[in-house]
Each structure stands twice: as C-alpha cells, then as structure tokens.
Design a protein around this motif. Structure first.
Motif, PDB file in Angstrom:
ATOM      1  N   UNK A  64       0.797  -1.220   0.000  1.00  0.00           N
ATOM      2  CA  UNK A  64       0.000   0.000   0.000  1.00  0.00           C
ATOM      3  C   UNK A  64       0.830   1.272   0.000  1.00  0.00           C
ATOM      4  N   UNK A  65       2.124   1.170  -0.184  1.00  0.00           N
ATOM      5  CA  UNK A  65       2.938   2.378  -0.290  1.00  0.00           C
ATOM      6  C   UNK A  65       3.528   2.524  -1.690  1.00  0.00           C
ATOM      7  N   UNK A  66       3.037   1.732  -2.625  1.00  0.00           N
ATOM      8  CA  UNK A  66       3.501   1.816  -4.009  1.00  0.00           C
ATOM      9  C   UNK A  66       2.438   2.460  -4.880  1.00  0.00           C
ATOM     10  N   UNK A  67       2.877   3.167  -5.908  1.00  0.00           N
ATOM     11  CA  UNK A  67       1.963   3.798  -6.856  1.00  0.00           C
ATOM     12  C   UNK A  67       2.446   3.518  -8.274  1.00  0.00           C
ATOM     13  N   UNK A 305       3.303  13.139  -0.683  1.00  0.00           N
ATOM     14  CA  UNK A 305       4.647  12.803  -0.227  1.00  0.00           C
ATOM     15  C   UNK A 305       4.720  12.663   1.286  1.00  0.00           C
ATOM     16  N   UNK A 306       3.986  13.526   2.004  1.00  0.00           N
ATOM     17  CA  UNK A 306       3.938  13.420   3.460  1.00  0.00           C
ATOM     18  C   UNK A 306       3.292  12.099   3.888  1.00  0.00           C
ATOM     19  N   UNK A 307       2.230  11.714   3.201  1.00  0.00           N
ATOM     20  CA  UNK A 307       1.586  10.424   3.480  1.00  0.00           C
ATOM     21  C   UNK A 307       2.550   9.270   3.247  1.00  0.00           C
ATOM     22  N   UNK A 312       5.952   4.977   5.421  1.00  0.00           N
ATOM     23  CA  UNK A 312       7.278   4.351   5.495  1.00  0.00           C
ATOM     24  C   UNK A 312       7.744   4.258   6.940  1.00  0.00           C
ATOM     25  N   UNK A 313       7.605   5.359   7.687  1.00  0.00           N
ATOM     26  CA  UNK A 313       8.070   5.388   9.073  1.00  0.00           C
ATOM     27  C   UNK A 313       7.274   4.448   9.961  1.00  0.00           C
ATOM     28  N   UNK A 314       5.978   4.322   9.700  1.00  0.00           N
ATOM     29  CA  UNK A 314       5.146   3.410  10.478  1.00  0.00           C
ATOM     30  C   UNK A 314       5.309   1.967  10.052  1.00  0.00           C
ATOM     31  N   UNK A 315       5.845   1.772   8.843  1.00  0.00           N
ATOM     32  CA  UNK A 315       6.024   0.419   8.346  1.00  0.00           C
ATOM     33  C   UNK A 315       4.731  -0.255   7.975  1.00  0.00           C
ATOM     34  N   UNK A 316       3.696   0.549   7.624  1.00  0.00           N
ATOM     35  CA  UNK A 316       2.387  -0.014   7.283  1.00  0.00           C
ATOM     36  C   UNK A 316       2.255  -0.067   5.774  1.00  0.00           C
ATOM     37  N   UNK A 317       2.635  -1.177   5.200  1.00  0.00           N
ATOM     38  CA  UNK A 317       2.556  -1.334   3.745  1.00  0.00           C
ATOM     39  C   UNK A 317       1.550  -2.363   3.305  1.00  0.00           C
ATOM     40  N   UNK A 318       0.775  -2.868   4.252  1.00  0.00           N
ATOM     41  CA  UNK A 318      -0.223  -3.887   3.912  1.00  0.00           C
ATOM     42  C   UNK A 318      -1.554  -3.526   4.554  1.00  0.00           C
TER      43      UNK A 318
END
Length: 318
Positions: A64-67, A305-307, A312-318
């Motif tokens: 969820x951090x890819x576009x 970009x802030x999102x 990234x910092x929270x490590x929430x990519x799923x």
C-alpha cells in the motif's frame, strides 16, 4: 456503516460539484456552466483514473505504499514534452494541437508500458511475485534514466524554451482541453468496465498468488489485464493534465482508513469518490479563497509525499 460512508462521499461529491459550478459565478450562465462544467468533468475523470489505477496497482503488488508512478510514467511524460520542445522549439511546441499532444503522449506511454510488461513478464510461466518485483525495479531504473535525459536536454535548450518544457511537464487542472474530454471519457469508461468485471477476482488476488491459483483464478492472465488497465488509466490521466505522482497514494490510503474492507466492489467506487472530492474541493478553495496563489498539484504532491513518509516510518505497507 460502509453504506453510510459511501453515501456521505457521494453527497460530498455533489456538494463540491455544485460549489465548483456556482460559487462567485457571474455573467452569462450558459457560458459559466459550460466552462466550469468541462473543467469539472475533466477533474472528475482524472480523479477516478488515478484512484482506480492506484488501488489496482497496490492490489497487484500487495503493497500500500507503491503507486504506478514507480513505473516511470511521469518521467516518460516529462521526457516526451522536453524532447518536443527541444526538437520544435518553444514556439513550435506551442503551435501543436491539443489532440496531437494528447494522442502522442498516450500512444508512447502505452507502447512503452506494453513493451516493458511483455518483455519482463512474457518469460514468466505463472506470473510469480518475483516477476512483479523485477518489473517494479526495471520501472524505477527507467524512471531515473528518463529524468536524467530530460535534465540533460533541458540544459541544452534556450532558457525561454526551458520554461515551456518545465511548465508542460507539470500537472495543471486549470487548462483541461474540452475537445479531449469525449475520447478521454470513452477510454476511461472502457477501463472501468473491464475493472468492474474483475472485481471479484481482485478480491481473491489480494490474498496472494498461491491462494488465487488454488481458488481457480488464472493469475498470469489477470496480472496482464491489470497492468494494461493501469497503464491505460495512468496514460490517459497524465496526457490530459500531466503527472501527479503521489495523489493516488494519498487517496487510496485515506480510503483504506475510511472503509476498512478488502472488497473491491466497495474500495474502487469509494476511492474514486474520495479522489474526486479532494481534487474538486481543493480546486474550489484555491480558486475562490486563495485566488490561485499556488497550483493544486503542488499541494497534492506535498500531502501525498507526506503520506508516503508517514507510511514508510510506520512500516504499514499492507
């Protein structure tokens, strides 16, 4: 709860649309409604295309951090505009018709994406996750290459032409050409129909390749179909207004927070409505309150970009 939130998004979209059409409207209403209506339709088309493409891309990559911008579409568009200015000059570039610029940008981006997908995934037997990662890395490398070549050409051209190239490579929601809306609408509608027919397979593919194959999904064929749809949606939206790299990331993750579900029959329309609300509401504020003191694309990119950094910092990519 989900139905109420979808209804709220629909109401907000209607409210922002009415505000966009009527606030501080003066003079001939026929002209005002036509002029603002074409802009409203263009912004809505771009919003839907970016939102759907991003949700599809994140479902495909299970991240969820890819576009889709990672595939280098925005860099390729900027390179194309720079090459045209370098070849034709600033005056010659300004004489190009909107249709010529739109179809050339769309065609080149679609051909490049299909060549990339075919060359990297064509050797794959079953469309494994490793092939998607290889595709992403290749897209990132091409994006860096395109940006470097664009920067090199911009150093060679006249400073006045450089301004033209830099301006044309930025997203603009204030100069959407009405003559392009019909063909853009048809292209996006075709992609949305194909996506909607895949909505149940998308729910299964979100579980991962092995689960999807075990449940009877033709995984590789669906991967190809999703990539072609993503390429078409991003190509149309980019050719229409220019590249908006992080906007899809912003609205998709807001949608996941607002509607915590994995059903694409809900996520796709919700992301589309939320995306349209953000763009239209933001344009109303910029035009009527801030007097267009800054482009909407700059604010959208900043928030997106802030999102991205927060995720990234929270490590929430799923």
């Amino acid at each position: 709860m989900i139905a109420r939130r979808l209804a709220l998004l629909l109401c907000l979209y209607g409210l922002f649309s009415v505000a966009f059409l009527t606030v501080n409207a003066r003079g001939n209403w026929d002209f005002v409604l036509w002029f603002r209506g074409t802009k409203l339709l263009g912004i809505s088309l771009v919003a839907v295309a970016i939102a759907v493409a991003t949700v599809l891309f994140q479902t495909l990559t299970h991240n969820r951090i890819l576009t889709p911008s990672l595939m280098g579409f925005d860099a390729l568009y900027a390179l194309l505009q720079t090459v045209l200015v370098f070849t034709l000059g600033g005056f010659g570039f300004s004489q190009l018709s909107a249709q010529t610029s739109f179809f050339s940008s769309f065609t080149i981006m679609m051909v490049a994406s299909l060549l990339l997908f075919g060359s990297l995934l064509g050797k794959s037997v079953d469309g494994r996750r490793e092939d998607i990662h290889r595709l992403l890395l290749t897209g990132i490398i091409f994006g860096v290459l395109f940006r470097s070549f664009s920067s090199f050409l911009q150093r060679l051209i006249d400073p006045n032409d450089f301004v033209v190239a830099a301006t044309s490579a930025m997203a603009s929601f204030n100069s959407i050409n009405a003559d392009l809306l019909l063909v853009s609408s048809l292209m996006i509608a075709a992609a949305l129909v194909a996506t909607w027919r895949m909505r149940f397979d998308l729910d299964v593919m979100a579980l991962g390749r092995d689960a999807a194959v075990n449940l009877g999904v033709h995984y590789k064929r669906q991967v190809y179909a999703m990539l072609v749809i993503i390429a078409a949606l991003v190509s149309v939206s980019t050719a229409l207004v220019g590249p908006v790299a992080f906007f899809g990331l912003l609205v998709s993750n807001l949608t996941y927070q607002l509607l915590p579900t994995h059903r694409h029959a809900i996520l796709l329309p919700a992301a589309s409505l939320l995306s349209a609300c953000v763009l239209i509401g933001g344009q109303v504020v910029l035009e009527q309150v801030l007097n267009l003191s800054t482009p909407l694309s700059v604010i959208v990119e900043f928030l997106g970009g802030l999102t991205f950094l927060i995720l990234i910092l929270k490590g929430r990519n799923r």
